[in-house]
Design a protein around this motif. Structure first.
Motif, PDB file in Angstrom:
ATOM      1  N   MET A   1       0.834  -1.177   0.000  1.00 35.61           N
ATOM      2  CA  MET A   1       0.000   0.000   0.000  1.00 35.61           C
ATOM      3  C   MET A   1       0.882   1.245   0.000  1.00 35.61           C
ATOM      4  SD  MET A   1      -3.050  -0.876   2.707  1.00 35.61           S
ATOM      5  CE  MET A   1      -1.957  -1.056   4.074  1.00 35.61           C
ATOM      6  N   LYS A   2       0.659   2.091  -0.951  1.00 36.21           N
ATOM      7  CA  LYS A   2       1.392   3.345  -1.003  1.00 36.21           C
ATOM      8  C   LYS A   2       0.637   4.398  -0.201  1.00 36.21           C
ATOM      9  CE  LYS A   2       3.502   2.606  -5.473  1.00 36.21           C
ATOM     10  NZ  LYS A   2       3.701   3.157  -6.809  1.00 36.21           N
ATOM     11  N   LYS A   3       1.376   5.278   0.421  1.00 37.44           N
ATOM     12  CA  LYS A   3       0.758   6.340   1.195  1.00 37.44           C
ATOM     13  C   LYS A   3       0.022   7.290   0.261  1.00 37.44           C
ATOM     14  CE  LYS A   3       4.222   6.259   4.812  1.00 37.44           C
ATOM     15  NZ  LYS A   3       5.207   7.017   5.561  1.00 37.44           N
ATOM     16  N   ASN A   4      -1.212   7.643   0.640  1.00 41.40           N
ATOM     17  CA  ASN A   4      -1.954   8.596  -0.174  1.00 41.40           C
ATOM     18  C   ASN A   4      -2.744   9.601   0.682  1.00 41.40           C
ATOM     19  OD1 ASN A   4      -4.072   7.019   0.705  1.00 41.40           O
ATOM     20  ND2 ASN A   4      -4.713   6.354  -1.319  1.00 41.40           N
ATOM     21  N   VAL A   5      -2.442   9.669   1.976  1.00 38.21           N
ATOM     22  CA  VAL A   5      -3.132  10.597   2.882  1.00 38.21           C
ATOM     23  C   VAL A   5      -2.099  11.566   3.450  1.00 38.21           C
ATOM     24  CG1 VAL A   5      -4.521  10.805   4.964  1.00 38.21           C
ATOM     25  CG2 VAL A   5      -4.857   8.858   3.460  1.00 38.21           C
ATOM     26  N   GLY A   6      -2.302  12.858   3.215  1.00 38.62           N
ATOM     27  CA  GLY A   6      -1.375  13.889   3.675  1.00 38.62           C
ATOM     28  C   GLY A   6      -1.668  14.359   5.090  1.00 38.62           C
ATOM     29  N   ASN A   7      -0.811  15.232   5.598  1.00 40.90           N
ATOM     30  CA  ASN A   7      -0.926  15.704   6.976  1.00 40.90           C
ATOM     31  C   ASN A   7      -2.192  16.510   7.227  1.00 40.90           C
ATOM     32  OD1 ASN A   7       1.435  14.483   7.766  1.00 40.90           O
ATOM     33  ND2 ASN A   7       2.690  16.251   7.258  1.00 40.90           N
ATOM     34  N   ALA A   8      -2.548  17.404   6.312  1.00 40.93           N
ATOM     35  CA  ALA A   8      -3.762  18.195   6.488  1.00 40.93           C
ATOM     36  C   ALA A   8      -4.991  17.288   6.472  1.00 40.93           C
ATOM     37  CB  ALA A   8      -3.868  19.254   5.398  1.00 40.93           C
ATOM     38  N   ASP A   9      -4.975  16.307   5.596  1.00 40.42           N
ATOM     39  CA  ASP A   9      -6.069  15.348   5.506  1.00 40.42           C
ATOM     40  C   ASP A   9      -6.183  14.534   6.800  1.00 40.42           C
ATOM     41  OD1 ASP A   9      -8.162  14.079   4.301  1.00 40.42           O
ATOM     42  OD2 ASP A   9      -6.957  12.904   2.914  1.00 40.42           O
ATOM     43  N   LYS A  10      -5.045  14.156   7.364  1.00 36.92           N
ATOM     44  CA  LYS A  10      -5.035  13.412   8.629  1.00 36.92           C
ATOM     45  C   LYS A  10      -5.670  14.231   9.746  1.00 36.92           C
ATOM     46  CE  LYS A  10      -0.766  10.889   7.867  1.00 36.92           C
ATOM     47  NZ  LYS A  10       0.583  10.662   8.394  1.00 36.92           N
ATOM     48  N   LEU A  11      -5.303  15.505   9.811  1.00 35.67           N
ATOM     49  CA  LEU A  11      -5.838  16.380  10.855  1.00 35.67           C
ATOM     50  C   LEU A  11      -7.351  16.494  10.753  1.00 35.67           C
ATOM     51  CD1 LEU A  11      -5.317  18.341  13.202  1.00 35.67           C
ATOM     52  CD2 LEU A  11      -5.097  20.150  11.486  1.00 35.67           C
ATOM     53  N   GLY A  60      -7.647   7.609  -7.616  1.00 41.00           N
ATOM     54  CA  GLY A  60      -6.343   8.145  -7.992  1.00 41.00           C
ATOM     55  C   GLY A  60      -5.984   9.444  -7.297  1.00 41.00           C
ATOM     56  N   ILE A  61      -6.533   9.672  -6.123  1.00 38.50           N
ATOM     57  CA  ILE A  61      -6.262  10.888  -5.362  1.00 38.50           C
ATOM     58  C   ILE A  61      -5.092  10.633  -4.425  1.00 38.50           C
ATOM     59  CG2 ILE A  61      -7.208  12.534  -3.699  1.00 38.50           C
ATOM     60  CD1 ILE A  61      -9.997  11.751  -4.759  1.00 38.50           C
ATOM     61  N   LYS A  62      -4.220  11.617  -4.290  1.00 35.44           N
ATOM     62  CA  LYS A  62      -3.097  11.519  -3.365  1.00 35.44           C
ATOM     63  C   LYS A  62      -2.881  12.889  -2.739  1.00 35.44           C
ATOM     64  CE  LYS A  62       0.330   8.811  -4.171  1.00 35.44           C
ATOM     65  NZ  LYS A  62       1.548   8.158  -4.626  1.00 35.44           N
ATOM     66  N   THR A  63      -3.018  12.981  -1.401  1.00 35.22           N
ATOM     67  CA  THR A  63      -2.848  14.263  -0.724  1.00 35.22           C
ATOM     68  C   THR A  63      -1.516  14.369  -0.001  1.00 35.22           C
ATOM     69  OG1 THR A  63      -3.999  13.476   1.261  1.00 35.22           O
ATOM     70  CG2 THR A  63      -5.332  14.579  -0.415  1.00 35.22           C
ATOM     71  N   CYS A  64      -0.730  13.302   0.000  1.00 35.54           N
ATOM     72  CA  CYS A  64       0.583  13.382   0.648  1.00 35.54           C
ATOM     73  C   CYS A  64       1.606  13.897  -0.346  1.00 35.54           C
ATOM     74  CB  CYS A  64       1.011  12.027   1.212  1.00 35.54           C
ATOM     75  SG  CYS A  64       1.298  10.775  -0.013  1.00 35.54           S
ATOM     76  N   LYS A  65       2.602  14.606   0.181  1.00 44.04           N
ATOM     77  CA  LYS A  65       3.613  15.219  -0.686  1.00 44.04           C
ATOM     78  C   LYS A  65       4.801  14.310  -0.907  1.00 44.04           C
ATOM     79  CE  LYS A  65       2.326  19.856   0.532  1.00 44.04           C
ATOM     80  NZ  LYS A  65       2.720  21.157   1.046  1.00 44.04           N
ATOM     81  N   ILE A  66       5.070  13.385   0.005  1.00 43.84           N
ATOM     82  CA  ILE A  66       6.222  12.507  -0.099  1.00 43.84           C
ATOM     83  C   ILE A  66       5.862  11.295  -0.935  1.00 43.84           C
ATOM     84  CG2 ILE A  66       7.840  11.079   1.196  1.00 43.84           C
ATOM     85  CD1 ILE A  66       7.405  12.981   3.563  1.00 43.84           C
TER      86      ILE A  66
END
Length: 70
Positions: A1-11, A60-66
């Motif tokens: 599983m590739k990361k697809n959730v960013g920090n703002a989304d987590k908050l 196909g959404i990805k909110t993480c930057k890394i």
């Protein structure tokens, strides 16, 4: 599983889950609505924990930057 959730989304997901818990314990939500919202809250917390949202993967959404290096 590739990361697809960013920090703002987590908050946002954590805040929604906390709001659901508070509403449940103050008896603002009860019955079937409470059960459904608690299940949604648990799913939101799991997506934060694993940094992966299956719906994001489907669309196909990805909110993480890394980016993963694989």
């Amino acid at each position: 599983m590739k990361k697809n959730v960013g920090n703002a989304d987590k908050l946002v997901r954590i805040l929604i889950a906390i709001a659901v818990v508070i509403l449940y314990y103050t008896n603002v939500i009860t019955g079937m609505l409470a059960i459904v919202l608690m299940a949604v809250g648990i799913v939101l917390l799991l997506t934060v924990l694993f940094n992966f949202c299956p719906l994001y993967a489907i669309f196909g959404i990805k909110t993480c930057k890394i980016q993963d290096k694989k």
